[in-house]
Design a protein around this motif. Structure first.
Motif, PDB file in Angstrom:
ATOM      1  N   TYR A 114     -51.570 -13.032-111.150  1.00 18.53           N
ATOM      2  CA  TYR A 114     -52.564 -12.457-110.045  1.00 18.53           C
ATOM      3  C   TYR A 114     -52.037 -11.042-109.674  1.00 18.53           C
ATOM      4  O   TYR A 114     -52.828 -10.360-109.416  1.00 18.53           O
ATOM      5  CB  TYR A 114     -52.365 -13.422-108.996  1.00 18.53           C
ATOM      6  CG  TYR A 114     -53.462 -13.188-107.941  1.00 18.53           C
ATOM      7  CD1 TYR A 114     -54.886 -13.438-107.941  1.00 18.53           C
ATOM      8  CD2 TYR A 114     -52.906 -12.894-106.685  1.00 18.53           C
ATOM      9  CE1 TYR A 114     -55.738 -13.254-106.904  1.00 18.53           C
ATOM     10  CE2 TYR A 114     -53.696 -12.525-105.507  1.00 18.53           C
ATOM     11  CZ  TYR A 114     -55.214 -12.803-105.631  1.00 18.53           C
ATOM     12  OH  TYR A 114     -55.891 -12.652-104.642  1.00 18.53           O
ATOM     13  N   SER A 115     -50.794 -10.915-109.485  1.00 16.77           N
ATOM     14  CA  SER A 115     -50.407  -9.608-108.995  1.00 16.77           C
ATOM     15  C   SER A 115     -50.475  -8.521-109.929  1.00 16.77           C
ATOM     16  O   SER A 115     -50.934  -7.453-109.322  1.00 16.77           O
ATOM     17  CB  SER A 115     -48.828  -9.715-108.642  1.00 16.77           C
ATOM     18  OG  SER A 115     -48.618 -10.813-107.759  1.00 16.77           O
TER      19      SER A 115
ATOM     20  N   ASN B 231     -54.285  -7.486-109.916  1.00 18.49           N
ATOM     21  CA  ASN B 231     -54.714  -6.958-108.744  1.00 18.49           C
ATOM     22  C   ASN B 231     -53.804  -5.585-108.500  1.00 18.49           C
ATOM     23  O   ASN B 231     -54.134  -4.954-107.392  1.00 18.49           O
ATOM     24  CB  ASN B 231     -54.579  -7.821-107.503  1.00 18.49           C
ATOM     25  CG  ASN B 231     -55.646  -8.740-107.516  1.00 18.49           C
ATOM     26  OD1 ASN B 231     -56.834  -8.486-107.323  1.00 18.49           O
ATOM     27  ND2 ASN B 231     -55.329  -9.901-108.108  1.00 18.49           N
TER      28      ASN B 231
ATOM     29  N   PHE C 295     -50.883  -5.041-107.675  1.00 15.51           N
ATOM     30  CA  PHE C 295     -50.032  -5.277-106.414  1.00 15.51           C
ATOM     31  C   PHE C 295     -48.825  -4.268-106.781  1.00 15.51           C
ATOM     32  O   PHE C 295     -48.117  -4.221-107.930  1.00 15.51           O
ATOM     33  CB  PHE C 295     -49.415  -6.465-105.971  1.00 15.51           C
ATOM     34  CG  PHE C 295     -50.884  -7.120-105.676  1.00 15.51           C
ATOM     35  CD1 PHE C 295     -51.804  -6.722-104.785  1.00 15.51           C
ATOM     36  CD2 PHE C 295     -51.052  -8.592-105.563  1.00 15.51           C
ATOM     37  CE1 PHE C 295     -52.863  -7.103-104.119  1.00 15.51           C
ATOM     38  CE2 PHE C 295     -52.060  -9.340-105.095  1.00 15.51           C
ATOM     39  CZ  PHE C 295     -52.979  -8.788-104.394  1.00 15.51           C
TER      40      PHE C 295
ATOM     41  N   THR D 152     -57.911 -15.831-110.210  1.00 20.86           N
ATOM     42  CA  THR D 152     -57.695 -16.084-108.803  1.00 20.86           C
ATOM     43  C   THR D 152     -57.616 -17.730-108.584  1.00 20.86           C
ATOM     44  O   THR D 152     -56.994 -17.917-107.746  1.00 20.86           O
ATOM     45  CB  THR D 152     -59.199 -15.646-108.211  1.00 20.86           C
ATOM     46  OG1 THR D 152     -59.115 -14.108-108.414  1.00 20.86           O
ATOM     47  CG2 THR D 152     -59.006 -15.642-106.852  1.00 20.86           C
TER      48      THR D 152
ATOM     49  N   GLN E 291     -54.302 -18.560-109.230  1.00 19.27           N
ATOM     50  CA  GLN E 291     -53.326 -18.298-107.799  1.00 19.27           C
ATOM     51  C   GLN E 291     -53.664 -19.374-106.680  1.00 19.27           C
ATOM     52  O   GLN E 291     -52.519 -19.742-106.080  1.00 19.27           O
ATOM     53  CB  GLN E 291     -53.586 -16.814-107.441  1.00 19.27           C
ATOM     54  CG  GLN E 291     -53.052 -16.519-106.028  1.00 19.27           C
ATOM     55  CD  GLN E 291     -51.421 -16.453-106.244  1.00 19.27           C
ATOM     56  OE1 GLN E 291     -50.893 -16.511-107.113  1.00 19.27           O
ATOM     57  NE2 GLN E 291     -50.786 -16.284-104.938  1.00 19.27           N
TER      58      GLN E 291
ATOM     59  N   SER F 219     -45.604  -9.887 -98.118  1.00 20.49           N
ATOM     60  CA  SER F 219     -46.908 -10.154 -98.684  1.00 20.49           C
ATOM     61  C   SER F 219     -47.776  -9.758 -97.816  1.00 20.49           C
ATOM     62  O   SER F 219     -49.051  -9.122 -98.161  1.00 20.49           O
ATOM     63  CB  SER F 219     -47.039 -11.746 -99.084  1.00 20.49           C
ATOM     64  OG  SER F 219     -46.419 -12.294-100.082  1.00 20.49           O
TER      65      SER F 219
ATOM     66  N   THR G 232     -49.611  -6.393 -99.388  1.00 19.28           N
ATOM     67  CA  THR G 232     -50.691  -6.669-100.297  1.00 19.28           C
ATOM     68  C   THR G 232     -51.930  -7.043 -99.375  1.00 19.28           C
ATOM     69  O   THR G 232     -52.980  -6.625 -99.637  1.00 19.28           O
ATOM     70  CB  THR G 232     -50.485  -7.889-101.188  1.00 19.28           C
ATOM     71  OG1 THR G 232     -50.514  -9.145-100.239  1.00 19.28           O
ATOM     72  CG2 THR G 232     -49.238  -7.726-101.956  1.00 19.28           C
TER      73      THR G 232
ATOM     74  N   ASP H  80     -53.061  -9.832 -98.513  1.00 21.12           N
ATOM     75  CA  ASP H  80     -53.630 -10.792 -99.400  1.00 21.12           C
ATOM     76  C   ASP H  80     -53.458 -12.184 -98.890  1.00 21.12           C
ATOM     77  O   ASP H  80     -52.330 -12.459 -98.970  1.00 21.12           O
ATOM     78  CB  ASP H  80     -53.366 -10.692-100.903  1.00 21.12           C
ATOM     79  CG  ASP H  80     -54.278 -11.668-101.542  1.00 21.12           C
ATOM     80  OD1 ASP H  80     -54.426 -12.942-101.286  1.00 21.12           O
ATOM     81  OD2 ASP H  80     -54.844 -11.088-102.606  1.00 21.12           O
TER      82      ASP H  80
END
Length: 247
Positions: free
Chosen positions: A92-93, A96, A98, A155, A158, A204, A208, A210
């Motif tokens: 996921y990271s 995206n 990150f 997604t 995650q 986080s 992020t 997020d």
């Protein structure tokens, strides 16, 4: 000399720990109470510290299994669910984009966790099954990181981390309770994971923004705290066969 020292410090901190404007704010204007830049500095420093620490965090667990030639007390299902959660966070990271400082430990913990999975299988007499598991996992990881996997699937993976972490830790907690001891569970590894997950809540949110990532680490901290509490509770408890030898 002062200019040279300033140049060296700037090369060390920018952009690894600070953006240039924050470096100027903190170390040129000496505005050491600039909260937004201090939060960035603390978050980056904590994140990189967690990543560096993750290189060793599960090695005590692996060495404890190797030294005892036993995986007694470890729940294989729990270790596998933890692997699922780490894989989800890493994929996921990366998808995206990150910053590495916000998720890098997931890569190193994943490598150590899959090693522990294999060791548990090996010492249960399932070496061939363990080798097949390693091969299958490598293939699945390649597919997840490839353009073939839609963002919605990543997604969803995650999002599945929360139930995976909860169920995995509850399985380990149930194993500890059933056995009345924590077996070959490494106290060093458990407490480092607990501390790391707590710190990750802040990093986080800061790096992020997020809520899915931050929420995962909140749940992870609670679950790791449960296992840490059990380790303290069963600190002096020994497996039955060890108690017999001592008598």
């Amino acid at each position: 000399m002062a200019a040279e020292a300033d140049g060296v410090l700037k090369r060390l901190l920018v952009p690894i720990l600070l953006p240039e404007k924050c470096y100027d704010q903190l170390f040129v204007q000496w505005d050491l109470l600039h909260v937004p830049c201090l939060k960035i500095f603390l978050s980056k420093g904590l994140g990189l510290g967690i990543v560096a620490g993750s290189l060793l965090v599960k090695l005590p667990q692996a060495f404890k299994i190797l030294g005892a030639k036993s995986a007694e007390g470890l729940s294989l299902q729990s270790v596998m669910l933890e692997l699922v959660a780490l894989t989800g966070t890493m994929v996921y990271s990366i998808t995206n984009n990150f910053p590495f400082s916000s998720w890098g430990e997931a890569l190193f913990l994943m490598l150590q966790t899959i090693t522990i999975c294999f060791l548990v299988m090996h010492y249960r007499g399932q070496t061939v099954k363990g080798v097949a598991f390693l091969a299958c996992y490598g293939l699945v990881l390649l597919v997840l990181l490839s353009p073939l996997t839609p963002l919605t699937v990543v997604t969803l993976l995650q999002a599945s981390n929360v139930p995976a972490v909860v169920v995995g830790r509850l399985l380990q907690a149930a194993t500890n309770y059933h056995n009345g001891h924590t077996g070959q569970l490494s106290a060093i590894t458990v407490f480092l994971l607990f501390g790391g997950s707590l710190a990750r809540i802040f990093t986080s949110i800061q790096e992020t923004g997020d809520p899915l990532m931050a929420g995962t680490f909140v749940v992870s901290s609670l679950c790791n705290g449960l296992i840490a509490a059990q380790l303290l509770f069963y600190w002096n408890a020994k497996p039955p066969h060890k108690q017999k030898k001592a008598q």
